[in-house]
Scaffold this motif. Structure first.
Motif, PDB file in Angstrom:
ATOM      1  N   LEU A 167       0.828  -1.208   0.000  1.00 33.57           N
ATOM      2  CA  LEU A 167       0.000   0.000   0.000  1.00 33.57           C
ATOM      3  C   LEU A 167       0.859   1.254   0.000  1.00 33.57           C
ATOM      4  CD1 LEU A 167      -2.774   1.236  -0.018  1.00 33.57           C
ATOM      5  CD2 LEU A 167      -2.858   1.022   2.470  1.00 33.57           C
ATOM      6  N   ARG A 168       1.904   1.265   0.817  1.00 31.21           N
ATOM      7  CA  ARG A 168       2.799   2.428   0.843  1.00 31.21           C
ATOM      8  C   ARG A 168       3.449   2.636  -0.528  1.00 31.21           C
ATOM      9  NH1 ARG A 168       8.809   2.868   3.456  1.00 31.21           N
ATOM     10  NH2 ARG A 168       9.261   4.959   2.689  1.00 31.21           N
ATOM     11  N   THR A 169       3.871   1.558  -1.166  1.00 28.37           N
ATOM     12  CA  THR A 169       4.500   1.671  -2.480  1.00 28.37           C
ATOM     13  C   THR A 169       3.532   2.240  -3.501  1.00 28.37           C
ATOM     14  OG1 THR A 169       6.110  -0.096  -2.105  1.00 28.37           O
ATOM     15  CG2 THR A 169       5.468   0.313  -4.386  1.00 28.37           C
ATOM     16  N   LEU A 170       2.300   1.767  -3.498  1.00 27.89           N
ATOM     17  CA  LEU A 170       1.303   2.296  -4.428  1.00 27.89           C
ATOM     18  C   LEU A 170       1.042   3.776  -4.181  1.00 27.89           C
ATOM     19  CD1 LEU A 170      -1.217  -0.697  -4.311  1.00 27.89           C
ATOM     20  CD2 LEU A 170       0.224  -0.047  -6.257  1.00 27.89           C
ATOM     21  N   GLN A 171       0.973   4.173  -2.913  1.00 27.32           N
ATOM     22  CA  GLN A 171       0.763   5.585  -2.573  1.00 27.32           C
ATOM     23  C   GLN A 171       1.940   6.437  -3.039  1.00 27.32           C
ATOM     24  OE1 GLN A 171       0.230   4.938   1.616  1.00 27.32           O
ATOM     25  NE2 GLN A 171      -2.004   4.987   1.502  1.00 27.32           N
TER      26      GLN A 171
END
Length: 279
Positions: A167-171
């Motif tokens: 999720l952090r990577t996508l954000q």
């Protein structure tokens, strides 16, 4: 006579993808160098292959690599495997290949499953030109720098990611690239294989609601190529002079001409200064 270093691809999930040639190579090798001997032992037991195993992974690659090289130079053959997929791709096997090649040891690839190319093929995104970027750094500065360097990359980009970082990577990608088409490939070739074709914003929304599980490959559309200027450089500079004659400052004239023609304001500004300096 030296031995041979074999790079043997192993299944990324489905054991049926293990090729007859790969199996034969492991059976014929004098020993097998594995990223995690416990993982590889399960594969060997499934196919009833009985060979000596040595560990070769990120933390011991310098010392283990030298010991493997000694055995290769003494005439033994080694099959190098990673936990899944093709060794030496985003993997410490890269160093072992280089060490072998530098010392005249033949390196023989035994191709097979590769998560990044498998994901690319199924992504629905352009495949003619692509780049593999592996895992992003966990440190904020390195991660931001890596993503910033790819903002204008026009090739399709492929990344690996673990579930707890997804999720952090996508954000971070959404912030760095803006919204882009994306294929999120999960648990490829396994029972719960899933390919989500969406956008970065859509993926952020999805995984905010659905906790990520499994291993992921992200395939991201590259940047759009810059628009071609609608006017020649001479026409753009003539427009700058026309605006200046009308009372605009050089900065204002370059900005207005850039908006009209598609040329860069900074390029027009620099060209005018250069021309005036030469005069």
């Amino acid at each position: 006579m030296t031995g041979t270093l074999y790079l043997v691809a192993t299944p990324i999930g489905n054991l049926s993808d293990f090729s007859p040639r790969a199996r034969q190579t492991l059976e014929d090798a004098d020993f097998i160098a594995a990223e995690d001997t416990r993982v590889t032992l399960k594969l060997l037991n499934h196919f009833e292959i009985h060979k000596p195993l040595v560990s070769y992974y990120e933390q011991n690659r310098a010392l283990a690599g030298e010991k493997i090289l000694e055995r290769l130079l003494a005439g033994e053959s080694c099959a190098l495997v990673t936990d899944a997929g093709l060794p030496a791709i985003s993997d410490p096997g890269e160093d072992m290949v280089r060490l072998a090649a530098e010392n005249g040891v033949p390196v023989c690839p035994v191709p097979g499953p590769c998560a990044s190319v498998t994901a690319l093929a199924a992504s629905g995104l352009p495949t003619q030109r692509f780049c593999f970027e592996g895992f992003l750094s966990t440190t904020n500065k390195s991660r931001a720098s890596h993503l910033a360097s790819l903002k204008d990359e026009q090739r399709t980009m492929i990344f690996h990611e673990a579930p707890h970082k997804l999720l952090r990577t996508l954000q971070d990608m959404l912030a760095a690239f803006g919204d882009r088409d994306l294929a999120v490939c999960r648990e490829l070739t396994k029972v719960h294989e899933e390919i989500l074709r969406t956008t970065l914003s859509g993926a952020v929304a999805h995984f905010t609601e659905v906790p990520p599980k499994g291993e992921f490959v992200l395939v991201v559309r590259g940047a759009e190529p810059p628009a071609e200027p609608e006017a020649s450089s001479g026409d753009a500079l003539a427009l700058v002079e026309e605006f200046r004659t009308g009372g605009m400052s050089l900065n204002q004239a370059c900005k207005a001409a850039a908006e009209r023609t598609g040329w860069s304001k900074n390029d027009l500004y620099a060209a005018v200064l250069k021309s005036e300096k030469e005069e």
